[in-house]
Design a protein around this motif. Structure first.
Motif, mmCIF file in Angstrom:
data_model
loop_
_atom_site.group_PDB
_atom_site.id
_atom_site.type_symbol
_atom_site.label_atom_id
_atom_site.label_comp_id
_atom_site.label_asym_id
_atom_site.label_seq_id
_atom_site.Cartn_x
_atom_site.Cartn_y
_atom_site.Cartn_z
ATOM 1 N N VAL A 77 47.498 53.600 23.617
ATOM 2 C CA VAL A 77 47.470 52.666 24.738
ATOM 3 C C VAL A 77 46.478 53.177 25.763
ATOM 4 O O VAL A 77 46.422 54.378 26.045
ATOM 5 C CB VAL A 77 48.875 52.538 25.379
ATOM 6 N N PHE A 78 45.665 52.273 26.298
ATOM 7 C CA PHE A 78 44.747 52.678 27.358
ATOM 8 C C PHE A 78 44.757 51.636 28.474
ATOM 9 O O PHE A 78 45.171 50.498 28.289
ATOM 10 C CB PHE A 78 43.320 52.881 26.825
ATOM 11 N N VAL A 79 44.319 52.045 29.638
ATOM 12 C CA VAL A 79 44.262 51.173 30.807
ATOM 13 C C VAL A 79 42.816 51.094 31.285
ATOM 14 O O VAL A 79 42.172 52.119 31.488
ATOM 15 C CB VAL A 79 45.149 51.694 31.954
ATOM 16 N N MET A 80 42.309 49.869 31.417
ATOM 17 C CA MET A 80 40.983 49.668 32.000
ATOM 18 C C MET A 80 41.154 49.557 33.516
ATOM 19 O O MET A 80 41.883 48.703 34.010
ATOM 20 C CB MET A 80 40.345 48.393 31.456
ATOM 21 N N MET A 81 40.512 50.454 34.250
ATOM 22 C CA MET A 81 40.595 50.443 35.701
ATOM 23 C C MET A 81 39.413 49.670 36.278
ATOM 24 O O MET A 81 38.293 49.748 35.775
ATOM 25 C CB MET A 81 40.589 51.868 36.252
ATOM 26 N N ALA A 82 39.683 48.899 37.330
ATOM 27 C CA ALA A 82 38.611 48.141 37.980
ATOM 28 C C ALA A 82 37.646 49.093 38.672
ATOM 29 O O ALA A 82 38.076 50.046 39.330
ATOM 30 C CB ALA A 82 39.197 47.179 38.997
ATOM 31 N N PRO A 83 36.328 48.888 38.531
ATOM 32 C CA PRO A 83 35.373 49.727 39.251
ATOM 33 C C PRO A 83 35.495 49.483 40.750
ATOM 34 O O PRO A 83 35.912 48.412 41.192
ATOM 35 C CB PRO A 83 34.012 49.261 38.711
ATOM 36 N N ALA A 115 28.649 50.284 42.075
ATOM 37 C CA ALA A 115 27.475 51.106 42.388
ATOM 38 C C ALA A 115 26.323 50.889 41.422
ATOM 39 O O ALA A 115 25.172 51.190 41.745
ATOM 40 C CB ALA A 115 27.869 52.585 42.416
ATOM 41 N N ASN A 116 26.620 50.357 40.232
ATOM 42 C CA ASN A 116 25.569 50.098 39.245
ATOM 43 C C ASN A 116 25.122 48.643 39.233
ATOM 44 O O ASN A 116 24.358 48.230 38.359
ATOM 45 C CB ASN A 116 26.073 50.488 37.849
ATOM 46 N N GLY A 117 25.620 47.853 40.183
ATOM 47 C CA GLY A 117 25.234 46.448 40.253
ATOM 48 C C GLY A 117 26.043 45.543 39.354
ATOM 49 O O GLY A 117 25.728 44.357 39.228
ATOM 50 N N ASN A 118 27.085 46.067 38.716
ATOM 51 C CA ASN A 118 27.931 45.255 37.849
ATOM 52 C C ASN A 118 28.968 44.496 38.672
ATOM 53 O O ASN A 118 29.472 45.013 39.675
ATOM 54 C CB ASN A 118 28.652 46.143 36.828
ATOM 55 N N PRO A 119 29.312 43.270 38.259
ATOM 56 C CA PRO A 119 30.312 42.503 39.012
ATOM 57 C C PRO A 119 31.679 43.176 38.971
ATOM 58 O O PRO A 119 32.053 43.774 37.960
ATOM 59 C CB PRO A 119 30.333 41.144 38.308
ATOM 60 N N VAL A 120 32.390 43.081 40.070
ATOM 61 C CA VAL A 120 33.734 43.662 40.176
ATOM 62 C C VAL A 120 34.755 42.530 40.224
ATOM 63 O O VAL A 120 34.716 41.704 41.142
ATOM 64 C CB VAL A 120 33.876 44.541 41.428
ATOM 65 N N SER A 121 35.624 42.469 39.258
ATOM 66 C CA SER A 121 36.660 41.444 39.249
ATOM 67 C C SER A 121 37.930 41.972 39.898
ATOM 68 O O SER A 121 38.147 43.181 39.981
ATOM 69 C CB SER A 121 36.958 40.999 37.814
#
Length: 301
Positions: A77-83, A115-121
């Protein structure tokens, strides 16, 4: 070696949707394995998903076609954390204008990036309009929360976009003014430029020039000035005001035309006025499209 591992299958389950990754999206209701053979390392066709909980199932198949059982399969199991948000900027909705008391044609849209210009949801964005003077109010519907009429809090979507609810101009004309969009952790807010324009002209009033007198044949000290406003009392610019003099008896003449156009303060100023040769008191009317009529009282001595 027929008993060695020939291929490995990986399946990823998204808790929030209840779906498995099918190679392109989380849209498979049943266990779906993507497999690879002949290598010890390989790239899994997987796009970084939105924040949340995920389960990974791994199964192996040997050269004889035997596949690991459920008890032998590897599961994690893993958790994706929002940037973390790093910047917020205007995406659309600026600049724009609307007549007082009406809605702006487009919502305000801000974009939050890391910080890398990627969208943050999933980021909480707060839109805030001025609390006095020309401003606007947000409709409660469409806001995650609506602390005051001048505030609207919404959450960014998968593209990092936060869209405000419908924004309506208040009854005070003016601008441009700024509506800000801010997100926690970012010092500089995005700023939307908005303007409230006056509504249609509804009222005309005497501003100055009434109650004057002049010697017959001489000029009056001041021109006639009429004020044109909308239903909320805002001055209306660009309105043509027509002044009408009596056709007989005591009266006057204008040195120029009998019309004047309102300025940015809603004021229409006549050309110079000269008394005719008949003594007496009289009224000069002023009117504009959409308004009533106002009278200036003058006297020839």
């Amino acid at each position: 070696d027929p008993s060695g591992v020939k291929s490995v299958g990986v399946a990823i389950f998204q808790w929030s949707s209840g779906e498995f990754w099918n190679g392109k999206s989380f849209s498979s209701p049943t266990l779906f394995f993507n497999t690879a053979t002949g290598t010890t390392s390989w790239d899994y066709p997987f796009t970084a998903p939105p924040p949340g909980w995920y389960t990974v199932n791994v199964e192996a198949t040997d050269g004889l076609g035997n596949t690991t059982s459920a008890l032998q399969s590897v599961m994690g199991v893993f958790v994706m954390m929002a940037p973390a948000p790093h910047a917020i900027a205007v995406s659309s909705g600026s600049p724009q204008s609307a007549p007082v008391g009406t809605s702006f044609s487009a919502p305000l849209v801000a974009k939050v990036t890391d910080a890398n210009g990627n969208p943050v949801s999933g980021a909480s964005v707060s839109f805030a309009a001025p609390t006095s003077g020309p401003s606007g109010t947000f409709a409660p519907s469409g806001c995650t929360s609506n602390p005051t009429p001048a505030q609207c809090v919404v959450t960014t979507n998968s593209a990092g976009l936060a869209t405000s609810s419908v924004l309506s101009a208040n009854t005070i004309a003016g601008g441009p003014y700024s509506v800000t969009a801010s997100v926690s952790g970012v010092a500089t807010a995005a700023s939307f430029s908005l303007t409230n324009t006056p509504a249609k002209a509804t009222t005309i009033a005497v501003s100055s020039g009434s109650g004057q007198s002049a010697t017959v044949g001489a000029g009056f000290p001041k021109p006639l000035v009429a004020l044109v406003t909308d239903a909320y009392g805002n001055p209306v610019t660009g309105v043509t005001v027509t002044f009408v003099l009596p056709g007989s008896g005591a009266s006057a003449t204008f040195t120029g035309t009998a019309t004047a156009v309102t300025n940015s303060g809603g004021l229409a100023t006549s050309s110079a006025l000269t008394a005719n040769t008949v003594a007496g008191t009289y009224s000069i009317s002023a009117s504009a499209p959409g308004t009533g009529t106002v009278n200036f009282s003058e006297a020839n001595n």
